[in-house]
Design an enzyme around this catalytic site. Structure first.
Site, PDB file in Angstrom:
ATOM      1  CE  LYS A 107       7.050   0.349 -10.027  1.00 31.02           C
ATOM      2  NZ  LYS A 107       6.847   0.229  -8.558  1.00 31.02           N
ATOM      3  CB  SER A 182       3.179   1.179  -8.901  1.00 33.86           C
ATOM      4  OG  SER A 182       4.355   0.961  -8.147  1.00 33.86           O
ATOM      5  CB  SER A 206       4.304  -1.137  -5.617  1.00 34.45           C
ATOM      6  OG  SER A 206       3.384  -0.099  -5.381  1.00 34.45           O
TER       7      SER A 206
END
Length: 502
Positions: A107, A182, A206
């Site tokens: 990420k 996210s 997320s």
């Protein structure tokens, strides 16, 4: 549209002595009741196959925002040399480098040396990490090879991975739909076969929402076990207590070894090596949040999927799944918001969202950004501007409600209970739809507030060809229970499905 992929996964778990013994990816290994012979490939071959896949699908997905393909191939070649030169036997190499040659995606909010860490902020476009986040360093030290970094929502605080620096990321099952946020870029590239394992973070869902929307596995562990350092945005107040860094992957069997590596010295606190007898667990199921005015009704296909899980557990394990309700769940979003806004032990409140948007630069005025947004001139997404306008919503009333729910949940789960709960009220929505259903995230966010471990598990596909799923919740430090249930559900319901078959 959906994406097809005829590639498979690597079954290799122990690095062999010679590179010609590296196993090629292979799925459904024992469908016919036996282990088929597996062609042998090098580490370079494996990494190149994943690079080829990313290059094939990323123009459609926009999931990987910066690659390091040349470095990854060089590291794969080094892995092959290590295998050739190893003199201590396979076991010694496996103990030292359990992820040797395994492709990894990260990420973009985590520091990965030489890669950007912008968290979708235009003002951070030129930032390049000079070090690795501790969790990334642990995975690299175990032999994993990062292929690149993946897209997030702006400041990692929205249900859709979209920002004005990298753009919007698509769902591989239907590119008109969201991949979640996210950690949405991670979910998208993993589900499409562009990476084998990934690193995500979860402060309100997320990890779990992207894993649900993309039909893969993900684990939000007990907070405080996996190090959260080396990622953005910075936590403040008591937010560190509800943030969890964790693994994301297509195959349930990869969750536990990843978590063990990511936890480092803290892994012993979870007793991950202890066997779990599913027949000795107590199972519970909660159908929904009790009918909150702020959330959507749970989709009928998700209700049916959870019902089938209950039926299968009872038939296979000979246990009774107790259906329950917790009245406080109706206020999940308010409880989560209150926990997010709590001051730290010294009484210092969390950093305002508008300050995070500025990233230490010129002050961001949310109203002015909204006006600029109307004319297409703002560097910030409508979601971020809305969050900055909303401000703090802490309430002592909801804090007391959270404490009551915590006591009830801890009493029910104990050290041998697991709870089934919907991952989200809706199947993967169309792009931008979350702007109208803001509080649906509370189905995941409530377990951050309660600091409980949760494993997100796929359950096949809907009539529309979109992933179904369920959350499996455990008591504190009982991560191994939810991981064991994930392995069971993968066998029972098939786990990840190739997006190209929809």
């Amino acid at each position: 549209m959906s994406l097809d992929w005829e590639g498979n996964r690597s079954t290799q778990r122990k690095p062999p002595k010679h590179k010609e013994n590296m196993q090629t990816p292979c799925t459904h290994r024992a469908e016919a009741g036996f282990e088929p012979p597996t062609p042998q490939v090098s580490s370079v071959d494996v990494v190149q196959a994943y690079i080829d896949r990313i290059q094939q699908v990323n123009p459609l997905l926009n999931a990987v925002v910066k690659d390091r393909f040349s470095a990854a191939l060089a590291e794969a070649a080094q892995a092959d040399r290590l295998i050739e030169e190893e003199t201590g036997g396979e076991e010694a190499l496996a103990d030292r480098l359990p992820l040797l040659g395994v492709p990894l995606s990260v990420k973009e909010s985590f520091f990965l040396q030489g890669m950007p860490c912008s968290i979708g902020l235009v003002c951070r476009a030129g930032f390049v990490a000079s070090t690795d986040a501790p969790v990334v360093a642990l995975l690299k030290r175990a032999g994993a090879i990062p292929l690149g970094v993946t897209n997030t929502s702006e400041l990692c605080m929205w249900l859709e991975s979209n920002n004005h620096l990298y753009g919007i990321t698509n769902n591989p099952y239907d590119t008109t739909r969201i991949c979640g946020g996210s950690s949405g870029g991670e979910g998208s590239i993993l589900a499409s076969g562009g990476s084998l394992i990934g690193v995500g973070s979860d402060i309100g869902g997320s990890i779990r929402m992207p894993c649900f929307f993309n039909g893969i596995f993900g684990h939000k562990g007990t907070p405080g076990i996996v190090c959260n350092e080396g990622q953005l945005p910075p936590t403040s107040g008591l937010q560190e207590d509800i943030l969890s860094t964790g693994p994301m992957c297509r195959y349930a069997e990869d969750l536990l070894p990843m978590l063990k590596i990511m936890a480092g010295a803290n892994a012993d606190k979870l007793s991950l090596s202890s066997e779990v007898d599913l027949k000795k667990l107590r199972f519970f199921s909660v159908a929904d949040d009790g009918g909150s005015l702020w959330t959507s009704p749970v989709d009928k296909q998700l209700v049916e999927a959870q019902r089938k899980v209950i039926q299968r557990i009872e038939a296979d394990l000979g246990v009774k799944v107790k259906e329950m309700s917790f009245p406080q769940l109706k206020y999940s979003s308010q409880i989560w918001e209150t926990c997010m806004d709590l001051p730290d032990k010294d009484g210092k409140p969390p950093q305002p969202f508008a300050e995070l948007m500025a990233d230490g630069g010129s002050t961001v005025w949310p109203v002015w950004e909204l006006i600029k947004r109307i004319f297409g001139k703002s560097d910030h997404t409508l979601a971020s501007i809305g969050l900055a306008l909303k401000g703090s919503k802490s309430s002592p009333y909801y804090l007391k409600m959270k404490e009551a729910l915590q006591r009830d949940m801890d009493k029910v789960l104990g050290t041998d209970g697991v709870l089934l709960y919907p991952s989200h009220p809706l199947l993967a929505p169309k792009h931008h739809h979350p702007l109208f259903t803001v509080y649906n995230f509370s189905y995941t966010g409530i377990f951050n507030a309660l600091a409980l471990p949760v494993t997100q598990c796929p359950l096949g596909l809907s009539e529309e060809g979109l992933p179904l799923g369920v959350q499996v919740v455990g008591g504190k430090l009982q991560d191994r229970l939810t991981l064991a249930v994930a392995l069971y559900l993968e066998k029972a319901f098939g786990g990840w499905r190739n997006p190209g078959t929809t």
